[in-house]
Design a protein around this motif. Structure first.
Motif, short mmCIF file in Angstrom:
data_model
loop_
_atom_site.label_atom_id
_atom_site.label_comp_id
_atom_site.label_asym_id
_atom_site.label_seq_id
_atom_site.Cartn_x
_atom_site.Cartn_y
_atom_site.Cartn_z
N UNK A 1 0.66 -11.02 -1.49
CA UNK A 1 0.54 -11.92 -0.36
C UNK A 1 -0.62 -11.46 0.52
N UNK A 2 -1.42 -12.41 0.99
CA UNK A 2 -2.42 -12.10 2.01
C UNK A 2 -1.72 -12.23 3.36
N UNK A 3 -1.89 -11.23 4.19
CA UNK A 3 -1.26 -11.22 5.51
C UNK A 3 -2.32 -10.97 6.57
N UNK A 4 -1.94 -11.11 7.84
CA UNK A 4 -2.94 -10.95 8.89
C UNK A 4 -2.94 -9.58 9.55
N UNK A 5 -1.88 -8.81 9.43
CA UNK A 5 -1.84 -7.48 10.05
C UNK A 5 -1.08 -6.53 9.13
N UNK A 6 -1.81 -5.86 8.26
CA UNK A 6 -1.20 -5.02 7.23
C UNK A 6 -0.40 -3.87 7.83
N UNK A 7 -0.97 -3.16 8.75
CA UNK A 7 -0.28 -1.98 9.30
C UNK A 7 1.00 -2.36 10.04
N UNK A 8 0.97 -3.45 10.80
CA UNK A 8 2.18 -3.89 11.51
C UNK A 8 3.25 -4.34 10.52
N UNK A 9 2.84 -5.03 9.46
CA UNK A 9 3.81 -5.50 8.46
C UNK A 9 4.42 -4.33 7.72
N UNK A 10 3.60 -3.35 7.34
CA UNK A 10 4.11 -2.16 6.65
C UNK A 10 5.08 -1.41 7.56
N UNK A 11 4.73 -1.27 8.83
CA UNK A 11 5.62 -0.58 9.78
C UNK A 11 6.96 -1.31 9.90
N UNK A 12 6.92 -2.63 9.98
CA UNK A 12 8.14 -3.42 10.07
C UNK A 12 9.00 -3.23 8.82
N UNK A 13 8.37 -3.28 7.64
CA UNK A 13 9.11 -3.12 6.39
C UNK A 13 9.67 -1.71 6.26
N UNK A 14 8.90 -0.70 6.68
CA UNK A 14 9.40 0.68 6.63
C UNK A 14 10.61 0.83 7.55
N UNK A 15 10.58 0.20 8.71
CA UNK A 15 11.71 0.24 9.64
C UNK A 15 12.96 -0.37 8.99
N UNK A 16 12.75 -1.38 8.14
CA UNK A 16 13.85 -2.04 7.44
C UNK A 16 14.28 -1.28 6.18
N UNK A 17 13.60 -0.16 5.88
CA UNK A 17 13.98 0.66 4.75
C UNK A 17 13.17 0.44 3.48
N UNK A 18 12.09 -0.33 3.56
CA UNK A 18 11.24 -0.60 2.40
C UNK A 18 9.93 0.15 2.58
N UNK A 19 9.71 1.18 1.76
CA UNK A 19 8.57 2.06 1.96
C UNK A 19 7.39 1.79 1.07
N UNK A 20 6.28 2.39 1.45
CA UNK A 20 5.06 2.34 0.65
C UNK A 20 5.27 3.06 -0.67
N UNK A 21 4.68 2.55 -1.72
CA UNK A 21 4.69 3.23 -3.01
C UNK A 21 3.63 4.31 -3.01
N UNK A 22 2.47 4.00 -2.50
CA UNK A 22 1.36 4.95 -2.37
C UNK A 22 0.95 5.00 -0.92
N UNK A 23 -0.23 4.48 -0.64
CA UNK A 23 -0.73 4.43 0.73
C UNK A 23 -1.46 3.13 0.96
N UNK A 24 -2.10 3.03 2.12
CA UNK A 24 -2.92 1.86 2.43
C UNK A 24 -4.35 2.20 2.03
N UNK A 25 -4.91 1.40 1.14
CA UNK A 25 -6.26 1.63 0.66
C UNK A 25 -7.19 0.51 1.10
N UNK A 26 -8.50 0.85 1.13
CA UNK A 26 -9.52 -0.15 1.44
C UNK A 26 -10.42 -0.33 0.24
N UNK A 27 -10.77 -1.59 -0.03
CA UNK A 27 -11.65 -1.91 -1.15
C UNK A 27 -12.97 -2.45 -0.61
N UNK A 28 -14.02 -1.64 -0.74
CA UNK A 28 -15.39 -2.01 -0.42
C UNK A 28 -15.55 -2.64 0.96
N UNK A 29 -14.73 -2.22 1.92
CA UNK A 29 -14.82 -2.74 3.27
C UNK A 29 -14.40 -4.20 3.41
#
Length: 146
Positions: free
Chosen positions: A97-125
């Motif tokens: 899914x394309x979303x508008x605020x990755x860090x806020x969405x990840x934080x919300x999902x982590x709060x709900x118990x759904x964690x990152x598999x790896x980390x947040x990466x950037x592709x060519x800016x």
């Protein structure tokens, strides 16, 4: 041979239809339809699963015609699947899914118990992206255009 007219949906069999539906609704998808207790010749013929009964929820992203069909079989019992499968295992890899605020969405999902598999990466800016382990082991790819 006929030709494909359009891409309609992806089907996912889940053990807990309510939990997985709520996860996707919280993520921003809308319920487009629901049918409970489907059984009989149609289901058995199409699925190849004798004496089966299922309930289905169809979800869609705003502005999208492509859906996600969640199917929870009430009978027979579902198989175990591979809920801890990693992205390199054969089969369905992820739902993206394309979303508008990755860090806020990840934080919300982590709060709900759904964690990152790896980390947040950037592709060519151009994109920031992360894989989140959702309910029942689903891998959800979240991407934000930078």
């Amino acid at each position: 041979m006929g030709s494909i007219k359009r891409f309609d949906h992806i089907g996912i069999t889940v053990a807990n239809l309510e939990e997985v539906t709520n996860f996707f609704v919280e993520l921003g998808l809308k319920i487009d339809g629901r049918v409970d207790g489907i059984e009989g010749d149609f289901l058995e013929t199409v699925s190849g699963v004798p004496d089966s009964r299922t309930s289905i929820v169809m979800l869609k992203a705003p502005g999208s015609e492509v859906g996600i069909e969640l199917s929870g079989f009430e009978k027979p019992d579902h198989g175990p699947g591979q809920p801890q499968a990693m992205a390199n295992e054969l089969g369905l890899r992820s739902l993206a899914f394309e979303i508008d605020d990755l860090r806020a969405t990840v934080a919300k999902l982590e709060y709900q118990g759904y964690g990152l598999i790896g980390g947040i990466g950037e592709y060519e800016g151009l994109w920031a992206m992360a894989y989140v382990r959702g309910p029942e082991g689903l891998i959800i790819a979240l991407a934000q255009r930078l």
